[in-house]
Write an enzyme that holds these catalytic residues in place. Sequence first.
Site, PDB file in Angstrom:
ATOM      1  N   GLN A  27       0.353  -4.831   1.739  1.00  0.00           N
ATOM      2  CA  GLN A  27       0.167  -5.528   1.034  1.00  0.00           C
ATOM      3  C   GLN A  27      -0.832  -5.460   0.395  1.00  0.00           C
ATOM      4  O   GLN A  27      -1.036  -3.848   0.255  1.00  0.00           O
ATOM      5  CB  GLN A  27      -0.886  -6.511   2.413  1.00  0.00           C
ATOM      6  CG  GLN A  27      -2.321  -5.736   2.766  1.00  0.00           C
ATOM      7  CD  GLN A  27      -2.381  -6.800   4.619  1.00  0.00           C
ATOM      8  OE1 GLN A  27      -2.120  -6.984   4.903  1.00  0.00           O
ATOM      9  NE2 GLN A  27      -4.326  -6.635   3.925  1.00  0.00           N
ATOM     10  N   GLY A  28      -0.795  -6.276  -1.144  1.00  0.00           N
ATOM     11  CA  GLY A  28      -1.513  -6.513  -1.800  1.00  0.00           C
ATOM     12  C   GLY A  28      -2.590  -6.921  -2.338  1.00  0.00           C
ATOM     13  O   GLY A  28      -1.913  -8.584  -1.728  1.00  0.00           O
ATOM     14  N   TYR A  29      -3.355  -7.365  -3.301  1.00  0.00           N
ATOM     15  CA  TYR A  29      -3.979  -8.386  -3.746  1.00  0.00           C
ATOM     16  C   TYR A  29      -3.672  -9.247  -5.502  1.00  0.00           C
ATOM     17  O   TYR A  29      -3.944  -8.106  -5.886  1.00  0.00           O
ATOM     18  CB  TYR A  29      -5.222  -7.599  -3.188  1.00  0.00           C
ATOM     19  CG  TYR A  29      -5.650  -7.655  -2.120  1.00  0.00           C
ATOM     20  CD1 TYR A  29      -6.343  -8.945  -1.521  1.00  0.00           C
ATOM     21  CD2 TYR A  29      -5.347  -6.479  -1.468  1.00  0.00           C
ATOM     22  CE1 TYR A  29      -6.352  -9.267   0.179  1.00  0.00           C
ATOM     23  CE2 TYR A  29      -5.304  -6.183   0.256  1.00  0.00           C
ATOM     24  CZ  TYR A  29      -6.059  -7.750   1.157  1.00  0.00           C
ATOM     25  OH  TYR A  29      -5.930  -7.992   2.506  1.00  0.00           O
ATOM     26  N   ILE A  30      -3.673 -10.379  -5.589  1.00  0.00           N
ATOM     27  CA  ILE A  30      -2.813 -10.717  -6.908  1.00  0.00           C
ATOM     28  C   ILE A  30      -3.996 -10.687  -7.267  1.00  0.00           C
ATOM     29  O   ILE A  30      -4.313 -10.897  -8.509  1.00  0.00           O
ATOM     30  CB  ILE A  30      -2.218 -11.331  -6.644  1.00  0.00           C
ATOM     31  CG1 ILE A  30      -0.660 -11.279  -6.139  1.00  0.00           C
ATOM     32  CG2 ILE A  30      -1.847 -12.483  -7.758  1.00  0.00           C
ATOM     33  CD1 ILE A  30       0.200 -13.115  -4.957  1.00  0.00           C
TER      34      ILE A  30
END
Length: 158
Positions: A27-30
């Site tokens: 997961q990553g954060y935009i």
Amino acid sequence: MPTEIERKFLVIGDDWRTLADGVAYSQGYIAKTEGRVVRVRIAGEHGYLTIKGATQGITRSEYEYVIPIEDAREMLHTLCDRPLIEKTRYKIEQSGLVWEVDEFAGDNQGLIMAEVELSDANQAIDLPSWIGEEVSHDPRYYNSNLVKYPYSQWGGQG
């Protein structure tokens, strides 16, 4: 409004490992601003886009949508801050609740945390024997903050 009511704990020992099979998460954060987070996640073979509001105690608004896995991969590759959060999630049912145990990898290797979602902020829960210190109110343990300040940079101390 969809609401997430969640408590977080550190995990102690290995007794939990035999209770469930794990699923790989990336997961990553935009975007992350005061009180708002936009996250993209791949869990197994499924993609998700999640928007979360400001945390009030252990409660916050949460909107989650299934997206094509190809879109999730592209967003993780091109839009998200680094490092990505890599972890294996184990879902363990105990005393009528589902505990999500996250064993982190990469820059957060060594961190093992359990979360439990509740129907009410004051809901009483029975803690499994493998649950340690509660970290619900420590923002260092928010996944979105583990991107900016990974566990590996804490000097081995939580």
